[in-house]
Design a protein around this motif. Structure first.
Motif, PDB file in Angstrom:
ATOM      1  N   ASN A  60       0.833  -1.212   0.000  1.00 42.80           N
ATOM      2  CA  ASN A  60       0.000   0.000   0.000  1.00 42.80           C
ATOM      3  C   ASN A  60       0.873   1.270   0.000  1.00 42.80           C
ATOM      4  OD1 ASN A  60      -2.335  -1.493   0.062  1.00 42.80           O
ATOM      5  ND2 ASN A  60      -2.293  -1.656   2.305  1.00 42.80           N
TER       6      ASN A  60
ATOM      7  N   GLU B  31      -3.250  -3.526 -11.235  1.00 46.73           N
ATOM      8  CA  GLU B  31      -4.357  -3.574 -10.278  1.00 46.73           C
ATOM      9  C   GLU B  31      -5.693  -3.617 -11.008  1.00 46.73           C
ATOM     10  OE1 GLU B  31      -5.979  -1.139  -6.367  1.00 46.73           O
ATOM     11  OE2 GLU B  31      -4.184  -0.473  -7.436  1.00 46.73           O
ATOM     12  N   ILE B  32      -5.797  -2.794 -12.061  1.00 41.69           N
ATOM     13  CA  ILE B  32      -7.049  -2.795 -12.845  1.00 41.69           C
ATOM     14  C   ILE B  32      -7.257  -4.153 -13.515  1.00 41.69           C
ATOM     15  CG2 ILE B  32      -8.154  -1.806 -14.876  1.00 41.69           C
ATOM     16  CD1 ILE B  32      -6.827   0.885 -14.116  1.00 41.69           C
TER      17      ILE B  32
ATOM     18  N   LEU C  56       4.218   3.737 -11.761  1.00 42.08           N
ATOM     19  CA  LEU C  56       2.905   4.000 -11.168  1.00 42.08           C
ATOM     20  C   LEU C  56       1.789   3.550 -12.097  1.00 42.08           C
ATOM     21  CD1 LEU C  56       1.421   5.194  -8.754  1.00 42.08           C
ATOM     22  CD2 LEU C  56       1.516   7.434  -9.865  1.00 42.08           C
ATOM     23  N   ASN C  57       1.948   3.862 -13.395  1.00 42.25           N
ATOM     24  CA  ASN C  57       0.910   3.434 -14.368  1.00 42.25           C
ATOM     25  C   ASN C  57       0.850   1.909 -14.486  1.00 42.25           C
ATOM     26  OD1 ASN C  57       0.148   6.067 -14.957  1.00 42.25           O
ATOM     27  ND2 ASN C  57       1.676   6.289 -16.598  1.00 42.25           N
TER      28      ASN C  57
ATOM     29  N   GLN D 213       4.853   8.207  -5.292  1.00 37.75           N
ATOM     30  CA  GLN D 213       4.262   9.538  -5.467  1.00 37.75           C
ATOM     31  C   GLN D 213       5.127  10.589  -4.767  1.00 37.75           C
ATOM     32  OE1 GLN D 213       1.509   9.657  -7.330  1.00 37.75           O
ATOM     33  NE2 GLN D 213       1.471  11.879  -7.365  1.00 37.75           N
TER      34      GLN D 213
ATOM     35  N   ASP E 182       2.649   3.194  -3.645  1.00 39.46           N
ATOM     36  CA  ASP E 182       2.059   4.364  -4.325  1.00 39.46           C
ATOM     37  C   ASP E 182       2.509   5.646  -3.634  1.00 39.46           C
ATOM     38  OD1 ASP E 182       0.870   2.780  -6.128  1.00 39.46           O
ATOM     39  OD2 ASP E 182      -1.125   2.835  -5.234  1.00 39.46           O
TER      40      ASP E 182
ATOM     41  N   GLN F 173      -8.273  -6.598 -11.013  1.00 36.12           N
ATOM     42  CA  GLN F 173      -9.659  -6.331 -10.630  1.00 36.12           C
ATOM     43  C   GLN F 173     -10.628  -6.867 -11.690  1.00 36.12           C
ATOM     44  OE1 GLN F 173     -10.158  -4.981  -7.620  1.00 36.12           O
ATOM     45  NE2 GLN F 173     -12.362  -5.346  -7.832  1.00 36.12           N
TER      46      GLN F 173
ATOM     47  N   LYS G 203       1.653  -0.238 -12.188  1.00 36.37           N
ATOM     48  CA  LYS G 203       0.982  -0.762 -10.990  1.00 36.37           C
ATOM     49  C   LYS G 203      -0.520  -0.581 -11.080  1.00 36.37           C
ATOM     50  CE  LYS G 203       0.730  -0.162  -6.022  1.00 36.37           C
ATOM     51  NZ  LYS G 203      -0.677   0.180  -6.067  1.00 36.37           N
ATOM     52  N   ASN G 204      -0.959   0.608 -11.545  1.00 41.46           N
ATOM     53  CA  ASN G 204      -2.411   0.837 -11.683  1.00 41.46           C
ATOM     54  C   ASN G 204      -3.033  -0.112 -12.715  1.00 41.46           C
ATOM     55  OD1 ASN G 204      -2.390   2.869  -9.756  1.00 41.46           O
ATOM     56  ND2 ASN G 204      -1.961   4.484 -11.257  1.00 41.46           N
ATOM     57  N   SER G 205      -2.275  -0.286 -13.818  1.00 44.55           N
ATOM     58  CA  SER G 205      -2.785  -1.208 -14.856  1.00 44.55           C
ATOM     59  C   SER G 205      -2.880  -2.628 -14.319  1.00 44.55           C
ATOM     60  CB  SER G 205      -1.867  -1.168 -16.081  1.00 44.55           C
ATOM     61  OG  SER G 205      -1.837   0.113 -16.655  1.00 44.55           O
TER      62      SER G 205
END
Length: 617
Positions: A306, A404-405, A397-398, A313, A309, A408, A400-402
């Motif tokens: 957690n 996670e998406i 960061l992108n 950031q 990020d 999901q 990781k977001n991708s």
């Protein structure tokens, strides 16, 4: 084919000839019997006419003549009137004999019909030896006044003497000779030669024989009619029997075929159910794996740091801040270089004036500019490094977001698949239950069909009936699957027969649970079992419904000697349905009192009612 037709034609012709011969034989036998009876009646009439009627008439005649004729003939003889004597003797038309002799009886003076030339049966008595066997009266001079002999009644065979006596000289005798009756054969010949004679005797014979002939025709006609009716009834019964046997054979064939179909269908249902269960088990296993995968993904999502990020950031923000600071310093250095350049330019302008004085300052400024440009280049490199760092951080960061998406989405996809598989699993389980229910219905239907196939292993319902009979009627004989068929009837296997000393009950088991009711007429239409929205036809191997089936069994048992029961023993029939079934009220009220349609709940009570009924009869 032609040979078969010729054979059938010959059989029909021979059968017709045989029937005609039988009819003629019956006619002959009836005629012989009737004419035998007619001959006996005619002989009785003959005997009654000659031995009773004629005998009594002649007895009366002789009695009257005995009271009158001696006086008349005595007077005619005294007056010497032979013609009058002859006329007097001829007055009886020679139907019987009147013979006048001398006083000794040896010499015949006159007799009836002497001059007529007509033969009479009594003329054999004209022989003096034969004449002595006949009664006579004496002729006296003077003529007698009193009758000395008389018949007590018309049936008397012998005369008796009276109490009177006549005085006088005996001048002759008058004999009374009965007519000799013809033989029965002679009378029949007279009848044949002249059947329409005016003689009452012949008319009586003719009437008797005509009556016998009419009776012969009537009896023969009646006999033929009864035999014809019997043949028609027998033919109808045979046709009904043949129809029953044919229908039974067809039903047995259909039953065997249906049982095979049901067994095959049940096997298919079992295979389908097993396949569905395997599919459901596979889906269940897949669902479990999906659930585990979902849990793993959720754990993976949870295991993602957690603070990554925030760190990325923060690092990104710090890098951006340093980049901005670097840019600010770069701008300051650029402005500083610009200022130094301007100063250098001014110094160069002033150089002309103070070249020598200012050359050292110019070099110093040049060195400052070079240092500043060097720092500016360093700042430029730092800026480029900062930009690359920013890009790397933004990419991380992108990514990781991708990730996670993507996780999901994969989780959502797995959850959707899990829901679909769970629904499919439920559908498969529901389908498996439906197939199981259908398989159960097929098994019940197959059991009901097997009930009608003659000898077979007892099903659960039949076992319940057997146990009920053994428990409630321990002293009775229980026959299981007994064949009551006789002759050409074929096999007719009953389910149970309860035999006691007072009565006998045939029991037919029907494994139909529901409301039992007729389609139309109770006795002559099919019966159905209503269970919810289902309307199941109740199968009967003999007849249209269970009543006709049990009645056929009872009728056959009456003719069957194999059970060894008394022929006078009343035979009853009961059709039994399982517990919980409901029998329509119209059924029992429209069948014979010798039969019952009931359920296993009331089975024992109905048998006891039949036992009470047998005691009343």
């Amino acid at each position: 084919m032609s040979k078969i037709k010729n054979t059938k034609t010959n059989q029909i012709v021979n059968k017709s000839k045989g029937a005609i011969v039988k009819v003629l034989a019956r006619l002959t036998a009836t005629g012989l019997i009737s004419f035998g009876i007619g001959g006996a009646v005619t002989f009785d009439r003959y005997n009654s006419y000659w031995n009773q009627t004629i005998f009594r008439v002649q007895t009366v005649d002789f009695n009257i003549l005995s009271h009158t004729l001696p006086t008349k003939l005595s007077y005619a003889l005294i007056k010497k009137q032979p013609q009058e004597v002859q006329r007097t003797l001829d007055s009886n038309y020679s139907l019987f004999g009147l013979i006048v002799t001398d006083a000794s009886g040896q010499k015949i003076i006159a007799y009836s019909g002497k001059d007529s030339g007509k033969s009479s049966s009594w003329k054999a008595a004209l022989d003096p030896q034969q004449l002595q066997n006949h009664p006579y009266d004496v002729l006296l001079d003077p003529p007698p006044v009193f009758a000395q002999w008389t018949y007590s009644n018309s049936r008397a065979t012998e005369r008796s003497a009276t109490d009177f006596t006549n005085q006088g000289r005996v001048i002759g005798r008058v004999y009374y000779v009965r007519g000799v009756r013809p033989t029965f054969q002679e009378d029949l010949m007279t009848l044949i030669s002249n059947p329409f004679s005016g003689s009452s005797r012949i008319q009586t014979y003719t009437t008797s024989l005509v009556a016998c002939f009419g009776a012969t025709l009537l009896i023969w006609s009646g006999l033929e009619f009864m035999l014809y009716k019997k043949r028609v009834d027998k033919k109808k019964r045979d046709e009904i029997e043949e129809d029953l046997m044919s229908n039974n054979q067809i039903l047995q064939s259909q039953l065997a075929q249906r049982i095979n179909e049901l067994q095959s269908l049940q096997k298919q249902r079992d295979n389908e159910r097993n396949e569905l269960m395997r599919d459901a088990e596979n889906l269940r296993s897949l669902n479990n794996r999906l659930k585990q995968e979902i849990l793993r993904l959720r754990e993976s999502i949870k295991d993602l740091p957690n603070n990554t990020d925030a760190e990325l950031q923060a690092e990104l923000e710090q890098t951006k801040l340093q980049s901005e600071q670097n840019l600010a310093k770069k701008k300051q250095y650029e402005q500083h270089i610009k200022k130094l350049t301007q100063q250098l330019q001014r110094k160069q302008l002033e150089t002309d004036v103070l070249q020598e004085q200012k050359e050292s300052q110019i070099q110093e400024l040049q060195e400052q500019i070079n240092n500043t440009e060097s720092q500016l280049a360093e700042l430029q490199n730092n800026e480029e490094n900062y930009q690359e760092t920013i890009k790397v951080l933004e990419k991380q960061l992108n990514d990781k977001n991708s990730r996670e998406i993507e996780l999901q989405k994969q989780l959502e996809s797995l959850q959707t698949s899990l829901s679909e598989y769970e629904e499919r699993e439920q559908l498969l389980e529901q389908r498996a239950e439906e197939v199981k229910a259908k398989s159960k219905d097929l098994a019940e239907e197959m059991e009901r069909y097997i009930e009608e196939t003659g000898q077979h292993p007892l099903n659960n319902f039949e076992v319940d009936i057997k146990e009920c009979l053994e428990q409630n009627f321990p002293n009775a004989r229980i026959e299981i699957q007994f064949d009551v068929g006789t002759g050409r009837q074929g096999s007719r296997f009953t389910d149970f027969i309860l035999v006691t000393e007072k009565y006998c009950v045939i029991i037919e088991a029907k494994s139909y649970t529901g409301k039992i009711k007729p389609l139309d007429n109770v006795r002559n239409s099919g019966w159905i079992c209503e269970r919810g929205s289902q309307r199941i036809h109740i199968f009967s191997c003999w007849g249209k419904n269970p009543y006709q089936q049990i009645k056929t069994y009872c009728d056959s048992l009456i003719k069957n000697k194999g059970l060894g029961i008394n022929s006078k023993l009343p035979i009853y029939g009961i059709v039994v349905f399982p517990r919980g079934s409901c029998i329509d009220n119209s059924i029992q009220s429209n069948i014979s009192a010798f039969y019952r349609v009931t359920t296993l709940d009331n089975f024992t009570m109905d048998i006891q009612e039949l036992e009470n009924q047998s005691q009343l009869n």
